[in-house]
Design a protein around this motif. Structure first.
Motif, mmCIF file in Angstrom:
data_model
loop_
_atom_site.group_PDB
_atom_site.id
_atom_site.type_symbol
_atom_site.label_atom_id
_atom_site.label_comp_id
_atom_site.label_asym_id
_atom_site.label_seq_id
_atom_site.Cartn_x
_atom_site.Cartn_y
_atom_site.Cartn_z
ATOM 1 N N PHE A 182 0.832 -1.204 0.000
ATOM 2 C CA PHE A 182 0.000 0.000 0.000
ATOM 3 C C PHE A 182 0.869 1.256 0.000
ATOM 4 C CE2 PHE A 182 -2.236 3.364 2.385
ATOM 5 C CZ PHE A 182 -3.258 3.595 1.479
ATOM 6 N N TYR A 211 -7.045 1.678 1.615
ATOM 7 C CA TYR A 211 -6.332 0.846 2.590
ATOM 8 C C TYR A 211 -7.267 -0.227 3.161
ATOM 9 C CZ TYR A 211 -3.666 -0.548 6.674
ATOM 10 O OH TYR A 211 -3.005 -1.285 7.615
ATOM 11 N N VAL A 240 -2.941 5.591 6.940
ATOM 12 C CA VAL A 240 -3.003 4.205 7.422
ATOM 13 C C VAL A 240 -3.785 4.134 8.727
ATOM 14 C CG1 VAL A 240 -1.608 2.331 8.378
ATOM 15 C CG2 VAL A 240 -0.951 3.407 6.236
ATOM 16 N N ARG A 289 -7.028 2.091 9.116
ATOM 17 C CA ARG A 289 -7.129 1.016 10.104
ATOM 18 C C ARG A 289 -8.365 1.185 10.978
ATOM 19 N NH1 ARG A 289 -1.883 0.737 11.914
ATOM 20 N NH2 ARG A 289 -1.475 -0.784 10.299
ATOM 21 N N GLU A 338 -1.129 -6.287 13.552
ATOM 22 C CA GLU A 338 -0.953 -4.847 13.327
ATOM 23 C C GLU A 338 -1.325 -4.044 14.565
ATOM 24 O OE1 GLU A 338 -3.525 -4.169 10.112
ATOM 25 O OE2 GLU A 338 -2.248 -5.112 8.632
ATOM 26 N N MET A 341 0.244 1.701 14.141
ATOM 27 C CA MET A 341 0.877 0.529 13.563
ATOM 28 C C MET A 341 1.745 -0.194 14.602
ATOM 29 S SD MET A 341 2.847 0.654 9.984
ATOM 30 C CE MET A 341 1.637 1.674 9.221
#
Lengths: 168, 415
Positions: A8, A45, B27, B31, B205, B229
């Motif tokens: 990604f 994502y 991200v 997430r 994760e 993360m």
């Protein structure tokens, strides 16, 4: 970082600037374009495995951007800026930014779907069929929207001297 | 002409500012969205406006505990009852672009929603967060979403806690859901009769843990702790998360709309037999690779989803049946030329759409059950063989329009 995030990241770094530019052309505001780009990429994502597998990441991003802008225009029921017909009495120096403002104003004056059709066809260089898929309409509709959009742009930019006006 | 138009459009980018979109933020947002989707969450899609209003409101406040009591001692009732008139914090609306909440943020809020936002934010300031020693938290602002309120605060240790409140709307207490083999789910009854559910999802994760409390005071609170993360170490215990969700200060003063039951493994199992016998004779349903069984319902993205490969002499195809929670709205085609409306029994409508491209055929049906459940049935002539191939595996879709209609009309196929 696992493989998924690494893959990604490679996509993100290659495309983030392009995504933001397209978002900007669709919404006309760099801050909102950043938000739109972030949201679109965050959604990518979420679905990365499936999208990457199908090779449809860019198409998905475009769809997210277009829907976001069109949905927003629906609930807002207004445009944040308005192009006025009259040119200003004081001549204005033509600078790159000013020209940018003119084009931006002309784009902003288009109805959201028309604007998206023009941007996708002529900026993203998408074929009619893919533009139709992104907009969720028929190819005939894309053609007519693009035609009307280009006419409106030409008219708005004929003098290259539109004036900024903060509307309600 | 194409180049001319492109050049013209390019000129609009003349003052392009420096890029501010950061990978880590994307991200983290992604997430959160991914986690939320598993909890039945939608994400938003447009930029919003934050409106602000100052209000004066009566607040039922109480001093919170300095540490979390065991869950069996918790109560949503105020420990002291004092009605105080205070100038509330300015209300706020969650921008429409924000993902991570169970509702779709409108980006705007009514004056009443803003007033409740300010009141809740002020009330929550009176609550002493149950934090482990050495852990600090940023302030929480509860902004309006859509007849609901939410916000987040961060904790020492790269952890974020998302808080979401709304009227319970008559929703029955949720039951356990296991999203994967590692999911740990438990429910318990609090002393005042409220029901708490804790779901822990360990992951490579990040570890996600959520506490939902269906409170006897008519409020539903969802509290989720997640992290960046590689953040797999929880900061708050189950009891501490429940203590936040049970905080009397989070009682909403809002009538709210009726809310359907939260999806549960139990209901998914009840739905499993519904599709049996609905397939045309001669068509065999087989599990998709990595699936749980042919046409077995599982909770996915806040709804119930069943999938299978369908095989007969012509080859294998694929079908998915999905139920989403009952809500208002009408079935329509959204102006798509490839879609048309058909009549179902009982005056209901279904939107049927066909897509054909490169030998791949897809047939979609969207309808609403009598209780308002949104039903989506999707079939294609590409079987899921786990190879990620998009090559047709039979000439036509395995189910026709009549088959999809028959499935959509099954009386037991609903939320």
């Amino acid at each position: 970082m696992d493989d998924r995030d690494r893959e990604f990241r490679a996509y993100f770094e290659a495309r983030v600037a392009v995504v933001r530019r397209t978002a900007f052309l669709l919404c006309g505001d760099w801050h909102r374009a950043e938000d739109l780009a972030q949201t679109a990429l965050a959604k990518v994502y979420v679905h990365w495995g499936r999208l990457d597998r199908d090779g449809r990441v860019d198409a998905y991003v475009r769809k997210v951007l277009v829907r976001a802008v069109i949905d927003e225009s629906r609930w807002r029921g207004r445009r944040p800026e308005t192009v006025v017909e009259a040119v200003p009495e004081v001549a204005q120096a033509s600078t790159g930014v000013e020209e940018a403002m003119d084009v931006r104003r002309a784009l902003a004056a288009l109805p959201p779907r028309q604007r998206a059709a023009v941007v996708l066809r002529y900026w993203e260089d998408l074929p009619v069929a893919e533009t139709a898929a992104a907009l969720g309409c028929s190819e005939g509709t894309v053609k007519s929207q693009v035609s009307k959009g280009l006419d409106a742009l030409r008219r708005a930019l004929a003098t290259r001297r539109t004036v900024l006006w903060e509307g309600s | 002409m194409s180049d001319e138009v492109r050049d013209m459009i390019r000129s609009a980018l003349a003052d392009e500012p420096e890029l501010g979109v950061e990978f880590d933020r994307v991200v983290q947002d992604g997430r959160k969205r991914r986690a939320r989707r598993r909890f039945g969450v939608l994400s938003a899609a447009a930029a919003g406006i934050v409106a602000v209003v100052a209000v004066t409101f009566a607040v039922n406040g109480s001093a919170g505990q300095t540490s979390a009591p065991p869950a069996d001692q918790l109560s949503t009732a105020p420990t002291t009852t004092a009605t105080t008139t205070v100038a509330a914090s300015p209300g706020c609306a969650v921008p429409a672009m924000t993902g991570g909440f169970p509702d779709l943020p409108r980006g705007t809020a009514t004056p009443a929603e803003l007033a409740e936002s300010g009141r809740l934010t002020d009330a929550f300031k009176q609550f002493a967060l149950p934090l482990p020693p050495g852990v600090e938290a940023t302030p929480l602002q509860l902004c309006a979403i859509a007849e609901s309120w939410g916000g987040d605060f961060t904790l020492t240790g790269d952890r974020t806690v998302i808080v979401y409140v709304r009227s319970a709307g008559g929703q029955p207490p949720g039951e356990c859901v296991r999203y994967g083999p590692d999911t740990v789910c438990s429910t318990r009854t609090l002393p005042d009769g409220s029901t708490a559910r804790v779901i822990v999802e360990p992951g490579a994760e990040a570890t996600l843990v959520s506490a939902d409390v269906w409170r006897t005071d008519g409020t539903y609170v969802h509290v989720m702790e997640t992290g960046g993360m590689g953040s797999t170490t929880r900061v708050l215990t189950d009891d501490q998360l429940i203590a936040i969700a049970a905080a009397p200060q989070l009682k909403v003063q809002w009538a709210g709309r009726p809310v359907p039951a939260a999806p549960s493994d139990r209901r998914a199992a009840e739905l499993d037999p519904v599709l049996a016998g609905a397939l045309p004779a001669g068509l065999r349903a087989e599990p998709v690779p990595g699936g749980d069984g042919a046409l077995k319902f599982r909770i996915r993205q806040g709804g119930y989803r069943a999938m299978a490969n369908l095989t007969d002499a012509a080859g294998s195809g694929w079908v998915m049946v999905e139920l989403q929670k009952p809500s208002d709205g009408a079935v329509d085609c959204g102006g798509r030329a490839t879609c048309r409306l058909v009549d179902l029994s009982g005056g209901r409508k279904a939107a049927v759409e066909t897509q054909t491209e490169g030998g791949r055929s897809r047939l979609f049906l969207n309808a609403r059950a009598a209780d308002g459940t949104w039903i989506t049935i999707h079939t294609s002539n590409v079987a899921d063989d786990g190879s990620r191939s998009d090559t047709p595996t039979r000439p036509t879709v395995p189910l026709g329009e009549a088959d999809l209609i028959r499935i959509a009309e099954l009386p037991a196929l609903h939320w």
